[in-house]
Write a protein that holds these residues in place. Structure first.
Motif: not given
Lengths: 750, 662
Positions: A652-661, A681-683, A730-734
């Motif tokens: 139940g922990l946060m284990v990572g944060e991915l910043k970039g978008h 992403s929308m970007d 915008p990328v709607v689906h992967l």
């Protein structure tokens, strides 16, 4: 206690201007409770073996409270049915105090624990742990006035500023290590003080107060503050959802004992009752022993509408392991055998198991028991599909970070672009990547075949009578070649289609829409089979369970509902989110459901009990994408804040944060082997992250697991494997194909 | 209640005229919200015939603001879920509808509405033109139907580092690839670029015999064009070259204009100072040799597909050769490239350029400083390559002369032709001291004729004796050794080097050859080893290239004094006598080494047919590829290993029918 759980949902629904009468909602809920789940296909009987916490007093309390509520509202029939289903003795329904009934109940439940469906239907409506405010059972139908009445206490409006700035001065003067923790108090305090002022008609003071101190608040609360600032009248408080969220759920803070003592001493010394009262009444302070947390640690976890998750909320055991795959013998191809014989090699007695086969032999200790949730039996066609899958997965391109380098120049990724008449709002691709479906803002659903195989309808009934039903290729014969086309359009919704999902066997398609319905379409006849009505507001997302049959939907009415395809009413209602449920995902083992919400939290729900077993906070914006890792251990979530957060479900922990978008993330997907996480992403970019590394670097010692304090290093750049621009789409689906080719979908308007 | 009702009325009225109505921005410091002022509300009320008191208007205005914000907030939710960035009228309407408010009609048009202002009154409004319905109805320019919604595929290739390759070269054919082909492509590329040599062999074999991969050709060509990104990795380059070879050899493939792309990839391997060359331990020489060979192969078999290819190749080779700034390994590549393209190419490009180049090379070879050791070793390589090339030139020229003399009978195989070749060639082999005197003239005349960059048009063949004497002036006895070994060497195939290189299944063959060639000058110092290396390179397994170069380098050092003396003096008595010592041994060994008749037939064809020479050469190569002549069937059952797994892959990797399985 339990009545509150039930009623909170209702309180909210009622309190909304838009909600329908309470009885209606309850009629729905209990009709299912009464009906159901006996319908679990195939193997329901087995479910009886493991009775889930049947004796837990809390559950019984809940039941009792629900019963009481029903009786009070003259829904005696429903109450009777519920009582019978739950196996409670008759006297429970007698007008007796809840306490005495509770004592009689324990034995009753024990006697009758064997009935599987009864167990399953135990708790349909359950609220999140965070929402369990210890209100009196008498407040069954709380009026907004009641809810707000807590604000009626009068202080001198002029002093509010003094109080607040006094506290501010104090917190700014304490030791650095405590300052970050105590600063958490500012925001909820600010909001509640402001609301008190507004409630008591001190409009001018409220405005001044807001202007003076709103700038001090953390930037990630900006959106809420904006809503708050527009609220200056007592009348507006009625029906304001944000406000109700504040009131109905206590804002949760986590503060170390030392810091808390400091704060308490200060407030008592100063006789600062105003603030102390607010802290007592509206804040839930989760005190822990040990080192105070740093600013970054706090920032990582905060941002949700109602503060952080309580530690207890994430203590429940989650069976995140995968279910055992059914043993399927890979049939030897005749040709292969011939070839082998020609070679003169001795024929192998047993076909060699490939890795997936051997892995499934051992039961994962973290996996739920096979029959925890009744699952549909595998049909022959499913088995064939599984075989295909196994075959294909052996041909997978390994896409780990290192392999990405090794496979030098080919790692093609396909993107499907559609030129839409009306905006493309949702996309799904079948697991075998043979079909792609799009939901559009013009309320249509379109299905395309991406293989040379065209889409065909089944022949009409008259024609079907003519065909030879004994022939081997009957499945081929029932198809009408005249209807073959590359795409089919499905009409039926009356609003934009926001979510879409293929069933695993590719025979059905689900779509949910603004028109508050979820529709089930047949991909054999290309017609609508069922319209599931239950949500009263737009449905934002829906998804089939990985084993089919069940599906989940979540919408603007703040609840997620679990359905079975052959029931027109939901089997479970997961209530607890404080704002819209924006996205819903099934855990790979189908025993859990994750929901992301506009209240900036993610909740994990147990399908069996309906309980909320995890609350993840940390996002600073509405969550729009969720993805479970293929091994079921981790969850990735993406939000409008452009960040992807990774969560360890077990701890139940946060284990990572991915910043970039830079903009909202609409799609997340793990590669088939779980080594790469793709985010769209929308970007207009698709980014690939090294998930393996992100999870490997993880160190969850006992301390972190116990306190829930995480320390994230900022290594987004190391984990980022690549950024790929689309053509302003915008990328709607992967979607990762079975061989790990990445497909990205979005609307392209040339 | 009535009041409430009225409030909503005003709100909706306001919303209807929202853009055109007088909306003043709040003057307060935070300008995040547009606010509806009290006056606006009063104005609107008046327009509908209601008179409002000031305080009522103020209350209403505030409320309207709040409701507006609420609506805006809800509508933004619809926008987000529709995955748009732009809030539409439709979003607002949905928000209104869900909060039980009448929707605003009339703003659903798709075209952008320009928001204009009137200066005098600080009024903002949307231009609302009147539309003539009749005109619209009778309009002849019927709007085109909206484009069909469809799924389109856009492919992005990622290279190893995860960068998207430029899409310029991605062919359109990719879009129509069927799944099977895609599978095949993936498997093949993976096998070829993978670690397993056995797999690679299988894949290459299939590639050169599969008849159904035409659609994949652009794909493969594209992959091959990746040589430029792996110039650090000899192994990968080698694999890619093998891929080229397989594609070229596939009789079912029509390469068409892709030949050009293939050639440029191969040329890259031949000519570029590869990153791998920086490390002297890397045997990039072999790669260049192999690539050169491949180049000639492509050229001989497919050269007719692209006009002017020969010319282009020669030009680029010449350019490299005449560029003194280029490293020696590039020059080496140019020389072996020319050599592989045939003696005529050598005659036209290398020979006229030789005097100018020689000076540069000489300078390198004469520099004995330690720092120069590596460059010098490279220089020896080039020296050896040139030697081999000119030897062949001389021999072939002699043969061609004899053939032109004999006319049609030249093609008759056997010792007759061999002896004829020898006979015609022999005049040039008269005692080495004799042509030496003429050589001075020859060089001088040639230099005047057009030394380094002699234009094509003015080029005129140099007569054989003059050529020989000139070459002898450069190479001295080391040339003589090879050329004048008498009848024994007559059995040596004229195109010996090319043939036996091809005949070798091991790509190291050429290296061995050039090694021996390079060591020629050192004969003076190492008498004992030279006969063996010189006489039987065809039958002996080539020495490991690394060891060979190492040995060569050490030899070069040890013998450099003598060699330089012999070459600089150009006719050292001593070196001549040494070379004479070698002759008997060479003569003794050579007769065993190959059927003379066979080799001459090939030589004849090569000469006579040139560009149409595809068949003779194909036969040569296919037999020389060390693989059985009918490989597909025999190897089909082994292919499945490609997939790293047992059963499932088997079906489709079977070479021939694979692509048509479900």
């Amino acid at each position: 206690m339990a009545a509150v759980q039930g009623s909170i949902v209702d309180a909210k629904e009622e309190a909304d201007i838009k909600s329908e009468p309470a009885t209606d909602g309850f009629g729905n809920n209990h009709a299912n409770e009464a009906g159901v789940l006996s319908a679990s296909p195939g193997s329901s009987a087995a479910a009886g073996n493991n009775k889930p916490a049947a004796g837990a007093p809390e559950d019984q309390q809940t039941l009792l409270a629900v019963l009481q509520f029903l009786r009070k509202n003259k829904l005696s029939e429903s109450a009777e049915i519920l009582r019978r289903e739950a196996g409670l003795p008759e006297e429970v329904l007698d007008p007796k105090g809840a306490d005495s009934a509770g004592s009689g109940l324990g034995s009753g439940a024990d006697i009758d624990g064997g009935d599987a469906s009864a167990l399953l239907s135990r708790v349909t409506v359950s609220a999140a742990g965070g929402a369990k405010a210890p209100t009196k059972a008498g407040e069954d139908q709380p009026d907004v006035n009641v809810v707000l009445s807590a604000y009626s206490q009068q202080g001198d409006p002029a002093l509010y500023e003094v109080y607040y700035s006094g506290l501010k001065k104090f917190i700014e003067s304490v030791l650095d290590c405590h300052r970050a923790e105590l600063s958490q108090v500012f925001y909820p305090l600010f909001v509640h003080m402001y609301l008190e002022l507004v409630y008591n008609n001190h409009e001018g003071e409220a405005k001044a107060f807001f202007e003076k101190f709103s700038g001090d608040q953390e930037c990630y609360y900006e959106e809420d503050l904006r809503i708050l600032s527009s609220l200056t009248k007592k009348e507006h408080m009625r029906g304001n959802e944000t406000l109700l969220d504040f009131r109905t759920s206590k804002f949760v803070l986590r503060i170390s004992r030392d810091s808390y003592q400091l704060l308490k001493r200060h407030l008592q010394e100063r006789q600062n009752n105003q603030i102390w009262n607010i802290i007592q009444e509206h804040l839930y302070i989760d005190i822990f022993d040990g080192m105070p947390r740093s600013k970054s640690q706090i920032d990582a976890m905060s941002g949700s509408l109602a503060g952080e998750a309580k530690r207890e909320a994430n203590k429940a055991k989650v069976y995140y392991g995968l279910l055992k795959e059914p043993e399927i013998e890979l049939p030897l191809d005749d040709e292969d055998e011939e070839a082998e014989n020609e070679e003169g090699k001795p024929k192998k007695k047993k076909p060699k198991k490939d890795s997936t086969g051997s892995k499934s032999k051992k039961q994962d200790p973290n996996a739920p028991s096979q029959t925890r949730i009744p699952l549909p039996e595998l049909k022959d066609s499913d088995k064939l599909d599984k075989i295909m899958y196994m075959k294909e997965s052996t041909k997978r391109i390994l896409v780990g970070a290192d392999q990405l380098v090794a496979i030098s120049f080919f790692f093609p990724s396909f993107s499907f672009f559609m030129s839409p008449l009306q905006g493309l709002t949702a996309v799904d691709v079948t697991d075998d990547s043979s079909l792609i479906a799009g939901g559009f803002a013009d309320s249509t659903v379109r299905v395309w075949s991406v293989t040379p195989k065209k889409l065909r309808k089944v022949k009409t009934a008259a024609d079907l009578n003519l065909i030879d039903k004994e022939s081997d290729d009957v499945l081929e014969r029932i198809m009408d070649d005249k209807t073959a086309s590359e795409s089919k359009c499905l009409y039926g919704h009356s609003g934009p289609v926001y979510g879409i999902s293929f069933s695993p066997d590719r025979n059905y398609l689900l779509s949910c829409s603004e028109d508050a319905t979820v529709r089930l379409w047949s991909l054999l006849t290309f017609t609508c089979l069922v319209g599931y009505k239950g949500h009263n507001y737009p449905v934002w997302d829906t998804q089939f369970s990985p084993y089919g049959y069940y599906f989940i939907s979540g919408g603007h009415d703040r609840v997620a509902r679990l359905w079975a395809t052959d029931h027109h009413q939901p089997l479970r209602i997961f209530a607890g989110h404080l704002a819209d449920v924006t996205c819903t995902r099934f855990h790979p083992n189908a025993n859990y459901v994750a929901t992301g919400s506009s209240d900036r939290t993610i909740r994990l729900w147990d399908v069996l009990t309906g309980n909320c077993v995890r609350i993840f906070t940390g996002h600073k914006g509405p969550i729009h994408a969720l993805a479970f890792s293929p091994n079921g251990k981790f969850l990735a979530s993406g939000a409008t804040d452009g960040r992807v957060l990774l969560w360890d479900i077990g701890h139940g922990l946060m284990v990572g944060e991915l910043k970039g978008h830079t903009e909202c993330i609409y799609s997340l997907r793990f590669s088939r082997d779980g080594e790469i996480l793709g985010s769209g992403s929308m970007d207009n970019t698709v980014r690939l992250w090294d998930a393996m590394k992100a999870f490997d670097d993880l160190e969850t010692d006992d301390f972190t697991a116990a306190t829930g304090h995480i320390h994230l290093q900022d290594n987004s750049q190391e984990l980022l494997l690549g950024t790929y621009m689309t053509k302003s789409t915008p990328v709607v689906h992967l979607h990762f194909t079975r061989r790990n080719l990445l497909l990205a979908a979005g609307a392209y308007n040339p | 209640r009535k009041e409430k009702h009225e409030r909503w009325d005003i709100l909706t009225a306001l919303l209807r005229q929202f853009p055109s109505g007088p909306v003043a921005m709040a003057d307060r410091e935070e300008r995040r919200f547009a606010e509806v002022s009290r006056d606006s509300v009063k104005l609107m009320a008046e327009s509908t015939g209601v008179d409002l008191a000031d305080d009522v208007a103020a209350l209403l205005a505030e409320d309207v603001c709040y409701r507006l914000r609420e609506a805006a907030q809800t509508s933004s939710q619809f926008m987000r879920h529709a995955k748009r960035r732009k809030l539409t009228v439709e979003d607002l309407n949905r928000a209104l509808r869900w909060s039980r408010v009448e929707a605003v009609c009339g703003y659903g048009a798709q075209d952008a509405l320009p928001f204009r202002s009137v200066k005098e009154g600080e009024l903002f409004f949307v231009e609302d033109r009147e539309i003539n319905l009749i005109e619209l109805a009778l309009a002849t320019n019927i709007p085109k139907g909206c484009a069909e919604t469809m799924v389109r595929v856009n492919v992005a290739y990622l290279d190893g580092k995860g960068n998207v390759e430029p899409q310029g070269t991605v062919p359109t054919a990719v879009q129509t690839l069927s799944d099977d082909l895609l599978k095949y492509y993936q498997q093949i590329t993976r096998a070829i670029l993978g670690d397993d040599p056995h797999l690679m062999k299988m894949a290459l074999l299939d590639l050169q015999s599969n008849s159904k991969i035409a659609a994949l050709l652009p794909y493969f060509v594209y992959v091959i064009s990746g040589v430029k990104s792996v110039s650090h990795d000899l192994e990968q380059l080698n694999r890619l070259l093998h891929m080229v070879k397989s594609l070229v050899q596939n009789p079912y493939l029509y390469l068409g204009s892709y030949v050009r792309s293939l050639v440029s990839s191969v040329m890259y391997c031949i000519l570029e100072p590869l990153a791998a060359s920086i490390n002297p331990l890397n045997d990039h020489w072999t790669l260049r040799d192999y690539a050169a060979l491949l180049l000639s192969h492509i050229f001989w078999t497919h050269g007719d597909l692209v006009s002017g290819l020969y010319h282009q190749i020669l030009l680029s080779l010449q350019k490299v050769l005449s560029d003194p700034v280029r490293p020696l390994c590039s020059h080496y590549g140019a020389v072996v490239g020319l050599h592989a393209l045939g003696w005529k190419a050598v005659e036209r490009v290398l020979f006229p350029h030789l005097p100018a180049y020689w000076a540069n090379l000489q300078a390198v070879l004469d520099d004995y400083s330690v720092s120069n050791a590596q460059v010098k070793a490279d220089g020896h390589k080039v020296y050896g390559a040139i030697l081999v090339a000119v030897e062949r030139l001389l021999k072939m020229k002699a043969v061609s002369l004899s053939q032109s003399a004999e006319g049609g009978s030249s093609c008759q195989p056997g010792s007759g032709a061999g002896s004829a070749g020898y006979r015609v060639g022999s005049p040039g082999l008269s005692p080495p001291s004799e042509p030496l005197s003429e050589a001075v003239l020859g060089i001088a005349s040639h230099l005047q004729a057009g030394g380094a960059g002699c234009p094509w048009e003015e080029w005129s063949p140099v007569p054989l004796p003059a050529m020989y004497s000139e070459l002898y002036s450069f190479f001295g006895d080391s040339l003589a050794v090879r050329f004048s070994t008498g009848p024994g060497f007559g059995s040596y195939p004229p195109c010996a080097s090319a043939c036996f290189r091809e005949a070798r299944k091991d790509p190291l063959g050429p290296a061995a050859n050039t090694d021996t060639a390079r060591k020629m000058p050192q004969l003076t110092a190492n008498l004992n080893i030279s006969p063996r290396q010189d006489g039987s390179p065809r039958t002996d397994p080539p020495p490991p290239s690394l060891a060979a170069t190492g040995a060569g380098r050490s030899l070069a050092r040890s013998s450099s004094v003598q060699r330089s003396r012999s070459s600089s003096s150009r006719s050292g008595q001593r070196s001549a006598s040494v070379s004479r010592d070698v002759f008997p041994k060479a003569r003794f060994i050579s007769p065993q080494s190959g059927p003379p008749a066979f080799s001459f037939v090939i030589g004849g064809r090569q000469m006579g047919r040139r560009c149409q020479g595809r068949r003779p050469f194909q036969t040569t190569f296919s037999s020389s590829s060390s693989l059985p002549a009918n490989p597909p069937r025999a190897y089909a059952h082994k292919l499945p290993v490609i997939g790293r797994v047992g059963k499932p892959v088997r079906r489709w990797t079977c070479s021939h029918y694979s692509l048509y399985l479900p």
